[in-house]
Write a protein that holds these residues in place. Structure first.
Motif, short mmCIF file in Angstrom:
data_model
loop_
_atom_site.label_atom_id
_atom_site.label_comp_id
_atom_site.label_asym_id
_atom_site.label_seq_id
_atom_site.Cartn_x
_atom_site.Cartn_y
_atom_site.Cartn_z
N ILE A 107 0.89 -1.22 0.02
CA ILE A 107 -0.29 0.06 0.08
C ILE A 107 0.93 1.24 -0.10
O ILE A 107 1.81 1.42 1.19
CB ILE A 107 -0.96 -0.05 1.25
CG1 ILE A 107 -1.67 -1.23 1.15
CG2 ILE A 107 -1.74 1.21 1.30
CD1 ILE A 107 -2.69 -1.48 0.21
N PRO A 108 0.85 2.08 -1.12
CA PRO A 108 1.72 3.23 -1.11
C PRO A 108 1.69 4.10 0.21
O PRO A 108 0.48 4.18 0.86
CB PRO A 108 1.21 4.09 -2.38
CG PRO A 108 0.53 3.00 -2.89
CD PRO A 108 -0.12 1.94 -2.23
N MET A 109 2.81 4.58 0.43
CA MET A 109 2.81 5.77 1.43
C MET A 109 1.88 6.71 1.52
O MET A 109 1.34 7.15 2.44
CB MET A 109 4.27 6.14 1.94
CG MET A 109 4.54 6.79 3.25
SD MET A 109 3.53 6.11 4.59
CE MET A 109 5.21 4.92 4.90
N ASP A 110 1.87 7.34 0.28
CA ASP A 110 0.96 8.43 0.10
C ASP A 110 -0.44 7.87 0.36
O ASP A 110 -1.16 8.87 0.96
CB ASP A 110 0.90 8.76 -1.49
CG ASP A 110 2.34 9.51 -1.71
OD1 ASP A 110 2.78 9.91 -0.90
OD2 ASP A 110 2.23 9.59 -2.99
N TYR A 111 -0.99 6.91 0.33
CA TYR A 111 -2.45 6.48 0.64
C TYR A 111 -2.37 6.03 2.31
O TYR A 111 -3.43 6.50 2.99
CB TYR A 111 -2.70 5.19 0.09
CG TYR A 111 -4.17 4.79 0.26
CD1 TYR A 111 -5.40 5.69 -0.15
CD2 TYR A 111 -4.45 3.92 1.46
CE1 TYR A 111 -6.49 5.44 0.37
CE2 TYR A 111 -5.74 3.69 1.84
CZ TYR A 111 -6.80 4.54 1.25
OH TYR A 111 -8.18 4.04 1.80
#
Length: 523
Positions: free
Chosen positions: A191-195
């Protein structure tokens, strides 16, 4: 006849001169629903200024100001001195019966100004025993500015003006459960850090205070030619102790994981990091095949191998030990910043009693290890499944009760564990799996569930040993077509519902269909 006619004219004249009857304001519609509201009449337009009575709330107030500008497009600046009309006032104040996360939000006549004879000055006062409670009050305030309110309270003016109007009255809001959370499987799917950064802000908006990140796991070998060596497995954190252990298909550096925890804390959210073993351990046995069980599968550690302990002790140490002191610099903080850490311990085989006792030894060892670093240990409930004689500590231990066949809640409560209600059949989301839930049945949960219900066991509301409740999203299915947007679509309604049933509990008053409509307006 003439007398009746004159009486009619007299009553008509009174009606013409009379002021319109002012309706008492209805409870503001926010998510989660506030636990207490005393309505008044009229409304207050915000001035675009805030006043700090208590300096301890400076960071909370500054965060509110930034979020207010983001929501409305208007600035919110600090005013020094006495509060004036429409100012937002921040006060840290002890209340006799209010827990730290509770707060009081008063829209209307400010008590401080009233004491000075200034009855015409109306403000918005936020009062709480803690910065966390004050932060929750600001979330309520922001939602009051955003959410559609009852028709009786809508301003007749334009939307441009109405967005700044708040109905007069007083909220006294107290969470019914201390832990209100979400378990997110980032081990099986990166899960991307931005999310994740967006996620902690969203959680704070709904007064959810715990994000449990499941940092390692593996898929099922049936999807990979029944070959453990080909089966997807990942450990998502940067690792210096074991170079090459970190997943190559997506991971988090220590610096960005620390920054995520700091952002979460600013939004009232604690991150519980989980390193899951001795089952679900394929990421570790890919790295060290000699640690794998030959009897139960490569996703199980061989608990008879002492090297398992050497390996895992060093791994936990990397994230739990404070950074060393260097020249001119004091010893720093550990990578895992929060007060709690989860050691996993679910779904290990109980086929042999000897192995069960080994599992219980492993469990107690890592509970003790986490405690030795000054953290509260958390684990997945498995001690009914792994019934045995080897002692496993319980005092101060947080247990996720997910399936009563693995950990019978009555027994775990009697042993002394603090319980988190996370019943798999009700609150597990597993996209495209065909088992558990594709989307949570939010209507059923809203109308029937609170954390006092763990599977088929019902406890008293606010039982002191029930810490709270969570829902979970597991990425069991290795399907790259499942996007972050797909996950988000499932997370949001679940979060709004579980937030409400862990904060407001049995005190909800809106019918579900109205709640659902409100939720959609606050996304």
């Amino acid at each position: 006849m003439r007398i009746l006619f004159m009486l009619f004219l007299f009553m008509a004249a009174i009606a013409t001169d009379a002021q319109p009857i002012q309706m008492v304001n209805e409870k503001p519609r926010v998510v989660p629903e506030v636990t207490s509201w005393t309505g008044s009449t009229g409304s207050v337009a915000l001035s675009g200024r805030y006043v700090l009575v208590s300096r301890s709330l400076a960071e909370t107030a500054a965060t509110f100001a930034r979020d207010y500008e983001e929501l409305t497009g208007r600035p919110m600046a600090l005013r020094k001195g006495r509060a004036r009309q429409g100012d937002v006032v921040f006060v840290c104040r002890k209340h006799d019966t209010m827990p730290l996360e509770g707060y009081q939000l008063t829209v209307g006549v400010n008590p401080q100004n009233l004491a000075k004879g200034k009855r015409d000055v109306q403000t918005v006062e936020i009062s709480s025993p803690s910065s966390r409670g004050a932060f929750w009050a600001t979330r309520t305030l922001l939602q009051m500015l955003q959410a559609p309110q009852p028709a009786s309270q809508r301003a007749a003016s334009s939307r441009e003006e109405a967005v700044r109007e708040l109905p007069c009255g007083q909220v006294i809001d107290v969470p019914q459960y201390r832990l209100r959370g979400f378990v997110f499987d980032v081990g099986r799917k990166y899960i991307p850090m931005d999310y994740l950064r967006q996620l902690v802000r969203m959680m704070g908006f709904y007064k959810m205070n715990t994000l449990h990140l499941h940092l390692n796991d593996n898929s099922f070998k049936k999807y990979f030619d029944n070959d453990w060596t080909k089966t997807q497995a990942a450990f998502r954190l940067e690792c210096d102790t074991y170079p090459g252990l970190t997943a190559s298909d997506g991971s988090y550096t220590k610096a960005e994981f620390i920054a995520l925890q700091e952002l979460a804390e600013q939004n009232g959210v604690e991150i519980i990091p989980e390193i899951d073993a001795p089952a679900h351990s394929l990421a570790f046995t890919h790295y060290r095949p000699d640690l794998a069980s030959k009897e139960y599968g490569m996703d199980h550690f061989d608990l008879g191998n002492p090297d398992v302990y050497t390996f895992m002790d060093a791994l936990f140490k990397e994230y739990l030990e404070p950074s060393p002191a260097t020249a001119g610099k004091e010893k720093g903080l550990p990578v895992f910043r929060g007060p709690r850490v989860c050691i996993g311990t679910d779904e290990y085989s109980n086929a042999k009693q000897e192995v069960v006792e080994q599992f219980r030894t492993y469990t107690d060892h890592y509970l003790a290890l986490v405690e030795s670093y000054g953290k509260q240990p958390s684990l997945w409930g498995a001690l009914t499944h792994a019934r045995g004689t080897t002692p496993v500590r319980h005092e101060g231990v947080l247990m996720n009760c997910w399936y009563n066949g693995y950990a019978e809640p009555d027994s775990m409560r009697q042993l002394g564990y603090q319980l988190v209600s996370i019943p798999d059949g009700l609150v597990y989301i597993v996209p495209k799996a065909g088992y558990y839930n594709e989307f949570l049945n939010c209507e059923y949960l809203y109308d029937n569930w609170t954390p006092a219900m763990i599977g088929n066991k019902h406890f008293a509301e606010q039982d002191p040993q029930i810490e709270g409740g969570m829902f979970a999203l597991w990425n069991d299915i290795p399907d790259p077509s499942i996007t972050i947007d797909d996950l988000h679509e499932r997370i949001v309604p679940a979060m709004q519902t579980i937030a409400t049933k862990t904060w407001t509990g049995r005190l909800v008053s809106l019918p579900y269909k109205e709640f659902e409509k409100l939720c959609k307006s606050l996304r």
